[in-house]
Design a protein around this motif. Structure first.
Motif, PDB file in Angstrom:
ATOM      1  N   UNK A 154      75.066  69.092 105.108  1.00 39.13           N
ATOM      2  CA  UNK A 154      75.302  67.643 105.210  1.00 39.13           C
ATOM      3  C   UNK A 154      74.226  66.871 104.467  1.00 39.13           C
ATOM      4  N   UNK A 155      73.939  65.655 104.946  1.00 45.53           N
ATOM      5  CA  UNK A 155      72.953  64.823 104.281  1.00 45.53           C
ATOM      6  C   UNK A 155      71.530  65.271 104.572  1.00 45.53           C
ATOM      7  N   UNK A 156      71.269  65.614 105.842  1.00 44.17           N
ATOM      8  CA  UNK A 156      69.902  65.953 106.213  1.00 44.17           C
ATOM      9  C   UNK A 156      69.759  67.281 106.917  1.00 44.17           C
ATOM     10  N   UNK A 157      70.862  67.959 107.139  1.00 45.33           N
ATOM     11  CA  UNK A 157      70.789  69.203 107.906  1.00 45.33           C
ATOM     12  C   UNK A 157      71.678  70.280 107.288  1.00 45.33           C
ATOM     13  N   UNK A 158      71.258  71.506 107.500  1.00 43.26           N
ATOM     14  CA  UNK A 158      72.083  72.653 107.112  1.00 43.26           C
ATOM     15  C   UNK A 158      72.384  73.470 108.364  1.00 43.26           C
ATOM     16  N   UNK A 159      73.656  73.700 108.624  1.00 41.63           N
ATOM     17  CA  UNK A 159      74.064  74.487 109.794  1.00 41.63           C
ATOM     18  C   UNK A 159      74.963  75.620 109.338  1.00 41.63           C
ATOM     19  N   UNK A 160      74.702  76.792 109.853  1.00 44.29           N
ATOM     20  CA  UNK A 160      75.605  77.912 109.573  1.00 44.29           C
ATOM     21  C   UNK A 160      76.040  78.494 110.916  1.00 44.29           C
ATOM     22  N   UNK A 202      71.637  82.041 106.540  1.00 38.65           N
ATOM     23  CA  UNK A 202      72.951  82.692 106.575  1.00 38.65           C
ATOM     24  C   UNK A 202      72.772  84.170 106.935  1.00 38.65           C
ATOM     25  N   UNK A 203      71.813  84.802 106.265  1.00 36.86           N
ATOM     26  CA  UNK A 203      71.529  86.228 106.531  1.00 36.86           C
ATOM     27  C   UNK A 203      71.148  86.423 107.991  1.00 36.86           C
ATOM     28  N   UNK A 204      70.280  85.510 108.475  1.00 37.63           N
ATOM     29  CA  UNK A 204      69.807  85.617 109.853  1.00 37.63           C
ATOM     30  C   UNK A 204      70.962  85.475 110.846  1.00 37.63           C
ATOM     31  N   UNK A 205      71.866  84.534 110.583  1.00 38.90           N
ATOM     32  CA  UNK A 205      72.994  84.314 111.493  1.00 38.90           C
ATOM     33  C   UNK A 205      73.909  85.538 111.530  1.00 38.90           C
TER      34      UNK A 205
END
Ligand code: ADP
Ligand code: MG
Length: 373
Positions: free
Chosen positions: A209-215, A319-322
């Motif tokens: 998004x604008x300020x965050x990355x979520x996987x 991503x790898x960690x998730x």
């Protein structure tokens, strides 16, 4: 899971007698509202035809508030009374923020149970701010649909804890919105792609998004989603790409020590240039600063990608960690869903495709997909 616009049996077709339900993506940067019309979901636009509402609220003189684009525009001139990114604060306490709070331009109150920001209209909590955003979307939907809303599904990040979920519900209650349920954002995105009735298996939702990355890693079986793992970086998003380009402009034009107004100007031009480079191979940035100095730079998509490739690379670690936390290998992933406006950038698409060895699902608008679900 579908959001239905239900006509009660025996009721006439007068629009105000329909039961109207909507889906709301209450985002950190932008929020949206969607509904189901003749069987398919669509986002509802404002009077100017824009579907996104910047998640910004300004507390003005005379108990007036501005929400969305007007508030975003005023942020430069009235930063203390203009609150953005309230989602980062909702359901949290000052103690949770500790190291982060001094980066935020607000005057925080001393309340230890709930975050308060001092504005010219008194202390406002992130719940109050979110309620203003919801109120604005509610009004928009009611105008478009011609009746009072009977309920809303609101999306929240999969990692939101009970306090953050409860605070989101409290915000809805302040506006008189009946919350039918809170839905996890990655699950909403998967539903928008119709995965709930099409497939079984493990999916990854990549949300920049604008300020965050979520996987998130989702497991679907028998039409039900289970969130197997979540991860990300709460300080990485499209804004960082703007900032990198902004720094490049400073270097290229041999500028230093910009005042607040000039910085904001260049930053917003950098953001526009970044978005233009998603479609175009090159773009020009021109501006005249307050002291008369000129900025004139042409930047190609390739240059922009070289400047920001390290930011794209930074998303792959979580991503790898998730995947590891979920106990799956990338070869076992059936599909990758792209969410968030920043995933429009071609080098982001490319990096994800390369990592997973498959083309991600990206044919829905990435900034609308959560609301649509
Ligand atoms: P959030 O989920 O944080 O509310 P969004 O999903 O709306 O945010 O994403 C906002 C980000 O997407 C901003 O950084 C914005 O500049 C970026 N963005 C929107 N459109 C484009 C585009 N065409 N190309 C590149 N980035 C874009
Ligand atoms: Mg989002």
């Amino acid at each position: 899971m579908a959001l239905l616009q239900i006509a009660e049996p025996g009721m006439s077709a007068a629009p105000h007698q329909h039961r109207l339900a909507v889906g709301i993506d209450l985002g950190t940067t932008n929020s949206l509202v969607a509904t189901v019309k003749s069987g398919s979901a669509a986002c509802i636009a404002d009077e100017q035809g824009r579907v996104t509402l910047p998640s910004v609220v300004r507390y003005c003189e005379e108990a007036r508030t501005e929400t969305g684009y007007d508030a975003l525009k005023a942020q430069k001139i009235d930063p203390l009374n203009t609150i953005s990114s309230a989602k980062r604060l909702i359901g949290r306490t000052l103690a949770d923020l500790k190291q982060d709070s001094h980066y935020l331009p607000y005057r925080f109150g001393s309340n230890e149970r709930i975050i308060e920001m001092q504005t010219r209209q008194g202390a406002k909590t992130p719940i109050d701010v979110s309620a203003e955003i919801l109120r604005s979307l509610k009004t928009r939907a009611e105008n478009a649909l011609g009746g009072e809303l009977t309920g809303a599904v609101i999306t929240v990040p999969a990692y939101f804890d009970d306090a953050q979920r409860q605070a989101t519900k409290d915000a809805a209650r302040l506006t008189g919105l009946n919350v039918l349920r809170l839905l996890n954002e990655p699950t909403a995105a998967a539903i928008a792609y119709g995965l709930d009735n099409a497939s079984e298996g493990t999916f990854v939702v990549y949300d920049l998004g604008g300020g965050t990355f979520d996987v998130s890693v989702l497991q679907l079986s028998k039409g039900l989603f289970e969130v197997k793992a979540t991860g990300g970086n709460s300080a990485l998003g499209g804004d960082d790409f703007d900032h990198r380009l902004f720094c490049h402009l400073l270097e290229q034009n041999k500028l230093s020590q910009l005042n607040e107004q000039d910085s904001q100007l260049l930053l917003s031009l950098a953001r526009a240039a970044k978005e233009a480079l998603t479609a175009d191979n090159s773009t020009t940035i021109q501006a005249v600063l307050s002291d008369g100095r000129k900025v004139d730079s042409t930047i190609t998509r390739q240059e922009f990608q070289n400047l920001t490739q390290h930011l794209v690379a930074k998303t792959i670690e979580p991503v790898k960690q998730a995947l590891k936390d979920a106990g799956v290998t990338k070869a076992a992933i059936k599909g990758v869903i792209m969410v968030g406006g920043a995933t429009r950038m071609p080098h982001v698409q490319q990096a994800v495709a390369t990592y997973f060895g498959q083309t991600p699902l990206n044919n829905l608008n990435p900034d609308e997909v959560v609301a649509l679900g």
